[in-house]
Design an enzyme around this catalytic site. Structure first.
Site, PDB file in Angstrom:
ATOM      1  N   HIS A  85       0.858  -1.188   0.000  1.00  0.00           N
ATOM      2  CA  HIS A  85       0.000   0.000   0.000  1.00  0.00           C
ATOM      3  C   HIS A  85       0.894   1.239   0.000  1.00  0.00           C
ATOM      4  O   HIS A  85       1.969   1.225   0.594  1.00  0.00           O
ATOM      5  CB  HIS A  85      -0.910  -0.021   1.234  1.00  0.00           C
ATOM      6  CG  HIS A  85      -1.938   1.064   1.190  1.00  0.00           C
ATOM      7  ND1 HIS A  85      -1.654   2.356   1.564  1.00  0.00           N
ATOM      8  CD2 HIS A  85      -3.233   1.061   0.774  1.00  0.00           C
ATOM      9  CE1 HIS A  85      -2.743   3.097   1.393  1.00  0.00           C
ATOM     10  NE2 HIS A  85      -3.713   2.326   0.915  1.00  0.00           N
ATOM     11  N   GLU A 154      -3.793   2.189  -7.350  1.00  0.00           N
ATOM     12  CA  GLU A 154      -4.158   3.290  -6.465  1.00  0.00           C
ATOM     13  C   GLU A 154      -3.221   4.466  -6.719  1.00  0.00           C
ATOM     14  O   GLU A 154      -2.115   4.508  -6.162  1.00  0.00           O
ATOM     15  CB  GLU A 154      -4.018   2.864  -5.001  1.00  0.00           C
ATOM     16  CG  GLU A 154      -4.934   1.737  -4.597  1.00  0.00           C
ATOM     17  CD  GLU A 154      -5.232   1.781  -3.109  1.00  0.00           C
ATOM     18  OE1 GLU A 154      -6.407   1.868  -2.759  1.00  0.00           O
ATOM     19  OE2 GLU A 154      -4.285   1.756  -2.307  1.00  0.00           O
TER      20      GLU A 154
HETATM   21  P1  PGA Z   1      -9.404   6.210   0.241  1.00  0.00           P
HETATM   22  O1  PGA Z   1      -8.207   5.171   0.501  1.00  0.00           O
HETATM   23  O2  PGA Z   1     -10.550   5.430  -0.343  1.00  0.00           O
HETATM   24  O3  PGA Z   1      -9.719   6.768   1.620  1.00  0.00           O
HETATM   25  O4  PGA Z   1      -8.896   7.250  -0.716  1.00  0.00           O
HETATM   26  C1  PGA Z   1      -7.953   4.133  -0.389  1.00  0.00           C
HETATM   27  C2  PGA Z   1      -6.809   3.287   0.108  1.00  0.00           C
HETATM   28  O5  PGA Z   1      -5.901   3.838   0.748  1.00  0.00           O
HETATM   29  O6  PGA Z   1      -6.777   2.067  -0.106  1.00  0.00           O
END
Ligand code: PGA
Length: 234
Positions: A85, A154
């Site tokens: 992550h 992401e």
């Molecule tokens: P968020 O986070 O939906 O609060 O933007 C996503 C993540 O960090 O997996």
């Protein structure tokens, strides 16, 4: 079947988790719902939710104070684990090599790794998004994978701030990741979108080609936001 995966980060409590389970267990989801909770909240049972962790040690066992191994996660009931992550990459200096090791440990214990990739705002501005995410996929995915893995795209600049890329940008990034995975012999691997997913944008995001579901941060903590997201993903 698409995935709706919640990432609670360092939030929540057993009471909040039990409340969420009770509400989600009253639904008939048409997708795979997973909650990646803090280690200490693993061990709950649910009809509709599978559980995952948010990190795992790259080591099998031994003198690594504070770390939790993949076999321990398995014993605690985790079926999934998020690796790489952006918050781990940023605050704990996790490199693609470390992420790949962690994904390998997870697979060895029968846990599906959710491998996160995504560019920074500087990389995006420099027009390097596609090169960066291609390299991250190539280097973070273990070689000779035979079991299931999940990739989560992401964009780092979209996490936790309520900004999301356009559906076109998501389509382009997911297309590049899908091509990279096919080249690696991993065609068909689910590619989830994460970063700023909420009740308003969920329909547009899941409609995009090559989006196999979503990884939801903030909006996964409250049933009134998470449940409509679960119900929108088919
Ligand atoms: P968020 O986070 O939906 O609060 O933007 C996503 C993540 O960090 O997996």
């Amino acid at each position: 079947m698409k995935f709706v995966i919640g990432n609670w980060k360092m939030n929540g409590s057993r009471e909040i988790l039990r409340g969420m389970i009770q509400q989600v267990d009253g639904l008939r989801p048409e997708n795979r719902v997973v909650l990646c909770v803090p280690f200490t909240l693993l061990g709950e049972k649910s009809k509709n939710i599978a559980f995952g962790a948010q990190d795992v040690s790259s080591h099998e066992r031994g003198a690594y104070t504070g770390e939790v191994s993949a076999t321990m996660l398995n014993e605690a009931g985790a079926k999934y684990v998020i690796v790489g992550h952006s918050e781990r990459r940023m605050y704990h200096d996790e490199t693609n090599d470390i992420v790949r090791e962690k994904a390998t440990r997870a697979l060895e214990s029968g846990i599906t790794p959710i491998i996160c990739v995504g560019e920074t705002m500087d990389e995006r501005r420099a027009g390097k998004t596609m090169d960066v995410i291609t390299a991250m996929v190539r280097e973070s995915v273990p070689a000779n994978v035979r079991d299931d893995i999940i990739i989560a795209y992401e964009p780092r600049w979209a996490i936790g701030v309520g900004v999301t890329p356009t559906p076109d940008e998501v389509m382009h990034a997911h297309g590049v990741i899908a091509d990279t995975l096919s080249y690696m012999g991993l065609g068909g691997t689910p590619i989830l979108y994460g970063g700023g997913v909420n009740v308003e944008n969920i329909d547009d995001i899941v409609a995009v080609e090559n989006v196999g579901g979503v990884l939801v941060g903030g909006a996964s903590l409250k049933p009134e936001e998470f449940i409509p997201i679960i119900q929108s993903v088919k």
